[in-house]
Design an enzyme around this catalytic site. Structure first.
Site, mmCIF file in Angstrom:
data_model
loop_
_atom_site.group_PDB
_atom_site.id
_atom_site.type_symbol
_atom_site.label_atom_id
_atom_site.label_comp_id
_atom_site.label_asym_id
_atom_site.label_seq_id
_atom_site.Cartn_x
_atom_site.Cartn_y
_atom_site.Cartn_z
ATOM 1 N N HIS A 19 45.853 40.383 36.133
ATOM 2 C CA HIS A 19 46.492 41.003 37.304
ATOM 3 C C HIS A 19 47.531 42.034 36.856
ATOM 4 O O HIS A 19 47.623 43.127 37.406
ATOM 5 C CB HIS A 19 47.228 39.949 38.153
ATOM 6 C CG HIS A 19 46.354 38.903 38.777
ATOM 7 N ND1 HIS A 19 46.540 37.550 38.568
ATOM 8 C CD2 HIS A 19 45.306 39.007 39.632
ATOM 9 C CE1 HIS A 19 45.649 36.875 39.271
ATOM 10 N NE2 HIS A 19 44.885 37.721 39.924
ATOM 11 N N LYS A 43 43.637 26.897 51.186
ATOM 12 C CA LYS A 43 43.224 27.004 49.782
ATOM 13 C C LYS A 43 43.925 26.001 48.873
ATOM 14 O O LYS A 43 43.604 25.898 47.704
ATOM 15 C CB LYS A 43 43.475 28.430 49.278
ATOM 16 C CG LYS A 43 42.288 29.358 49.487
ATOM 17 C CD LYS A 43 42.432 30.580 48.608
ATOM 18 C CE LYS A 43 41.153 31.417 48.545
ATOM 19 N NZ LYS A 43 41.346 32.607 47.714
ATOM 20 N N ARG A 92 36.286 42.523 37.533
ATOM 21 C CA ARG A 92 36.120 42.071 36.163
ATOM 22 C C ARG A 92 34.682 42.236 35.690
ATOM 23 O O ARG A 92 34.409 42.613 34.572
ATOM 24 C CB ARG A 92 36.500 40.592 36.024
ATOM 25 C CG ARG A 92 37.977 40.344 36.100
ATOM 26 C CD ARG A 92 38.248 38.895 36.341
ATOM 27 N NE ARG A 92 37.648 38.476 37.591
ATOM 28 C CZ ARG A 92 37.880 37.323 38.198
ATOM 29 N NH1 ARG A 92 38.668 36.442 37.624
ATOM 30 N NH2 ARG A 92 37.307 37.035 39.334
ATOM 31 N N SER A 130 42.565 32.899 37.551
ATOM 32 C CA SER A 130 43.642 31.933 37.794
ATOM 33 C C SER A 130 43.097 30.510 37.772
ATOM 34 O O SER A 130 43.761 29.590 37.283
ATOM 35 C CB SER A 130 44.304 32.207 39.145
ATOM 36 O OG SER A 130 44.910 33.468 39.134
#
Ligand code: PNS
Length: 166
Positions: A19, A43, A92, A130
């Site tokens: 990030h 989440k 990515r 993450s």
């Protein structure tokens, strides 16, 4: 001159060097970057919204053109309220593309004035996420070079208790 501002949204649970790489690249293109931390109770994040915002603020404390806020609801609404016309996202790998394509086009449908701007991080972060960072930390693995040291320390604190329970 026109001030170019981009919103960089995400869960940032926690922020990683991937990030940070995208934000640094973005700063070459935009005058201001507003990091928008998603407040999403569904989440079940590892770090609270407050913690995620604070960790990012600490990392960019000496950069005046980087701001951090949390948001809930529609991203395009948040962008508009904050006078930003660009949403910045990192890609990515091909696997990111499908979801990002949907997100960008849905956001365009919701507000045609907002454009999505994609950037690729350094290839050394192309495997980084993450979720993997949390898993490696929980299992006692080394995260050197993948997250800032302060984040690694906080991850260890957070995940220590869950690791003991395994
Ligand atoms: O880091 P993430 O989890 O990939 O970020 C996803 C994020 C925050 C960009 C996305 O979930 C989002 O924009 N949520 C806000 C709600 C919204 O605007 N939804 C409609 C867009 S399709």
């Amino acid at each position: 001159m026109h001030n170019r501002k981009a919103v960089y949204p995400g869960s940032f649970d926690p922020i990683t060097n991937g990030h940070i790489d995208i934000i640094q690249r973005g700063l070459k293109i935009f005058d201001n970057i507003l990091i928008a931390v998603l407040e999403n109770p569904n989440k079940r994040p590892l770090f609270t919204t407050k913690e995620r915002v604070k960790m990012i603020q600490e990392i960019f404390s000496d950069q005046k053109n980087v701001e951090v806020k949390s948001f809930h609801g529609l991203l395009v609404r948040f962008a508009k309220e904050n006078n930003a016309k660009v949403v910045m996202r990192g890609l990515r790998a091909i696997s990111d593309f499908e979801y990002e394509f949907q997100l960008a086009l849905m956001n365009r449908k919701l507000d045609p004035e907002i454009e999505t701007f994609f950037m690729m991080p350094n290839v050394k972060y192309s495997f980084l996420s993450s979720n993997l960072v949390k898993e490696v930390s929980m299992l006692g693995g080394c995260l050197k070079g993948l997250v800032p040291e302060a984040i690694e320390a906080r991850l260890k604190n957070k995940t220590y208790n869950s690791y003991k329970k395994l």
